[in-house]
Design a protein around this motif. Structure first.
Motif, PDB file in Angstrom:
ATOM      1  N   ALA A 114     -11.002   8.970  -3.656  1.00  0.00           N
ATOM      2  CA  ALA A 114     -11.536   8.988  -2.121  1.00  0.00           C
ATOM      3  C   ALA A 114     -11.828   7.413  -1.913  1.00  0.00           C
ATOM      4  N   GLY A 115     -11.654   7.180  -0.521  1.00  0.00           N
ATOM      5  CA  GLY A 115     -12.178   5.663  -0.024  1.00  0.00           C
ATOM      6  C   GLY A 115     -11.271   4.463  -0.492  1.00  0.00           C
ATOM      7  N   THR A 116     -10.213   4.721  -1.469  1.00  0.00           N
ATOM      8  CA  THR A 116      -9.357   3.441  -1.766  1.00  0.00           C
ATOM      9  C   THR A 116      -8.697   2.983  -0.731  1.00  0.00           C
ATOM     10  N   GLU A 117      -8.102   1.677  -0.619  1.00  0.00           N
ATOM     11  CA  GLU A 117      -7.284   1.081   0.243  1.00  0.00           C
ATOM     12  C   GLU A 117      -6.326   0.417  -0.542  1.00  0.00           C
ATOM     13  N   PHE A 118      -5.064   0.493  -0.112  1.00  0.00           N
ATOM     14  CA  PHE A 118      -3.807  -0.149  -0.473  1.00  0.00           C
ATOM     15  C   PHE A 118      -3.167  -1.022   0.264  1.00  0.00           C
ATOM     16  N   ILE A 119      -2.602  -2.040  -0.286  1.00  0.00           N
ATOM     17  CA  ILE A 119      -1.819  -2.824   0.854  1.00  0.00           C
ATOM     18  C   ILE A 119      -0.427  -3.109   0.060  1.00  0.00           C
ATOM     19  N   VAL A 120       0.568  -2.452   0.448  1.00  0.00           N
ATOM     20  CA  VAL A 120       1.937  -2.798  -0.224  1.00  0.00           C
ATOM     21  C   VAL A 120       2.431  -4.264   0.082  1.00  0.00           C
ATOM     22  N   ARG A 121       2.688  -5.000  -1.125  1.00  0.00           N
ATOM     23  CA  ARG A 121       3.051  -6.265  -0.889  1.00  0.00           C
ATOM     24  C   ARG A 121       4.504  -6.509  -1.261  1.00  0.00           C
ATOM     25  N   SER A 122       5.004  -5.816  -2.250  1.00  0.00           N
ATOM     26  CA  SER A 122       6.660  -5.989  -2.248  1.00  0.00           C
ATOM     27  C   SER A 122       7.173  -4.777  -2.836  1.00  0.00           C
ATOM     28  N   GLY A 123       8.518  -4.352  -2.400  1.00  0.00           N
ATOM     29  CA  GLY A 123       9.096  -3.291  -2.581  1.00  0.00           C
ATOM     30  C   GLY A 123       8.742  -2.120  -1.468  1.00  0.00           C
ATOM     31  N   ASN A 124       9.542  -1.138  -1.698  1.00  0.00           N
ATOM     32  CA  ASN A 124       9.669   0.094  -0.684  1.00  0.00           C
ATOM     33  C   ASN A 124       8.863   1.284  -1.167  1.00  0.00           C
ATOM     34  N   ALA A 125       7.755   1.616  -0.361  1.00  0.00           N
ATOM     35  CA  ALA A 125       6.791   2.486  -1.011  1.00  0.00           C
ATOM     36  C   ALA A 125       7.125   3.569   0.066  1.00  0.00           C
ATOM     37  N   VAL A 126       6.627   4.930  -0.178  1.00  0.00           N
ATOM     38  CA  VAL A 126       6.568   6.175   0.596  1.00  0.00           C
ATOM     39  C   VAL A 126       5.298   6.795   0.304  1.00  0.00           C
ATOM     40  N   ILE A 127       4.675   7.497   1.201  1.00  0.00           N
ATOM     41  CA  ILE A 127       3.379   8.268   0.991  1.00  0.00           C
ATOM     42  C   ILE A 127       3.607   9.404  -0.040  1.00  0.00           C
ATOM     43  N   TYR A 128       2.660   9.708  -0.403  1.00  0.00           N
ATOM     44  CA  TYR A 128       2.679  10.939  -1.380  1.00  0.00           C
ATOM     45  C   TYR A 128       1.393  11.641  -0.995  1.00  0.00           C
ATOM     46  N   THR A 129       1.442  12.656  -0.589  1.00  0.00           N
ATOM     47  CA  THR A 129       0.272  13.668  -0.310  1.00  0.00           C
ATOM     48  C   THR A 129       0.422  15.062  -0.983  1.00  0.00           C
ATOM     49  N   GLU A 130      -0.561  15.779  -1.487  1.00  0.00           N
ATOM     50  CA  GLU A 130      -0.462  17.027  -1.872  1.00  0.00           C
ATOM     51  C   GLU A 130      -0.862  18.099  -0.711  1.00  0.00           C
ATOM     52  N   VAL A 131      -1.348  17.602   0.273  1.00  0.00           N
ATOM     53  CA  VAL A 131      -1.925  18.347   1.309  1.00  0.00           C
ATOM     54  C   VAL A 131      -0.928  17.955   2.536  1.00  0.00           C
ATOM     55  N   ALA A 132      -1.142  18.981   3.665  1.00  0.00           N
ATOM     56  CA  ALA A 132      -0.402  18.438   4.987  1.00  0.00           C
ATOM     57  C   ALA A 132      -0.981  17.321   5.629  1.00  0.00           C
ATOM     58  N   SER A 133      -2.370  16.875   5.550  1.00  0.00           N
ATOM     59  CA  SER A 133      -2.654  15.756   6.276  1.00  0.00           C
ATOM     60  C   SER A 133      -2.283  14.665   5.536  1.00  0.00           C
ATOM     61  N   GLY A 134      -2.341  13.301   6.042  1.00  0.00           N
ATOM     62  CA  GLY A 134      -1.667  12.203   5.464  1.00  0.00           C
ATOM     63  C   GLY A 134      -2.761  11.113   5.124  1.00  0.00           C
ATOM     64  N   VAL A 135      -2.170   9.830   5.395  1.00  0.00           N
ATOM     65  CA  VAL A 135      -2.919   8.478   4.939  1.00  0.00           C
ATOM     66  C   VAL A 135      -3.231   7.770   6.185  1.00  0.00           C
ATOM     67  N   ALA A 136      -4.135   6.978   6.400  1.00  0.00           N
ATOM     68  CA  ALA A 136      -4.688   6.362   7.417  1.00  0.00           C
ATOM     69  C   ALA A 136      -3.927   4.946   7.400  1.00  0.00           C
ATOM     70  N   ASP A 137      -3.317   4.445   8.399  1.00  0.00           N
ATOM     71  CA  ASP A 137      -2.610   3.273   8.574  1.00  0.00           C
ATOM     72  C   ASP A 137      -3.488   2.524   9.309  1.00  0.00           C
ATOM     73  N   LEU A 138      -4.545   1.571   8.823  1.00  0.00           N
ATOM     74  CA  LEU A 138      -5.528   1.057   9.856  1.00  0.00           C
ATOM     75  C   LEU A 138      -4.869  -0.033  10.374  1.00  0.00           C
ATOM     76  N   THR A 139      -3.972  -0.554  10.342  1.00  0.00           N
ATOM     77  CA  THR A 139      -3.154  -1.697  10.881  1.00  0.00           C
ATOM     78  C   THR A 139      -2.524  -1.252  12.178  1.00  0.00           C
TER      79      THR A 139
END
Length: 166
Positions: free
Chosen positions: A94-119
């Motif tokens: 909880a509260g962690t932040e990621f920035i994808v730098r290289s490669g192609n990533a997809v969001i993974y969630t175990e629930v219906a709600s998602g991840v905040a793209d702050l940009t």
């Protein structure tokens, strides 16, 4: 002669004020304690930092990740580059932040709600592509990113906060 009388009167007045002030001197509340006692302990900066960190973590001790003890959680301000292999999932605390730098990533969630793209200021749901160089915030545990299906190279992600690799 008048000058001498004025000088003597002024000197007497200043001396009297100083004498009365020293007699009526009372210490401020708490100033009577001796530094280093239990009433007024002397502490180190590292102790104060540790106490602040424990308070920020909800009163708990250190931060380790029980689901994968070989991969400890990171400090709140520490940024680490993580290489994620295909088939693995990077799960955020909880509260962690990621920035994808290289490669192609997809969001993974175990629930219906998602991840905040702050940009971009929007939510990314399970299976959506995580844009490169966007700050992603994970408000709760059980959410993360994984390498996009079909990609054979590692995914490089900058991580600030705790995480687990499954």
């Amino acid at each position: 002669m008048r000058r001498i009388v004025k000088f003597i009167a002024l000197t007497t007045l200043v001396g009297g004020v100083m004498a009365i002030g020293s007699i009526l001197n009372t210490p401020a509340d708490g100033a009577g304690t001796t530094p280093g006692t239990t009433d007024d302990p002397v502490v180190t900066k590292s102790y104060v930092d540790q106490q602040i960190q424990q308070a920020l973590n909800g009163g708990g001790g250190g931060t380790t990740n029980p689901t994968n003890p070989t991969q400890p959680s990171q400090g709140a301000d520490e940024v680490k580059n993580v290489a994620l292999k295909p088939g693995k999932v990077l799960i955020a605390d909880a509260g962690t932040e990621f920035i994808v730098r290289s490669g192609n990533a997809v969001i993974y969630t175990e629930v219906a709600s998602g991840v905040a793209d702050l940009t971009d200021g929007k939510d990314l749901l399970n299976g959506e592509t995580a844009p490169k160089n966007h700050l992603l915030s994970f408000p709760r545990e059980g959410r993360g990113i994984q390498v996009k299906e079909g990609q054979t190279s590692n995914l490089i992600v900058m991580v600030r906060g705790g995480y687990t690799i499954k």
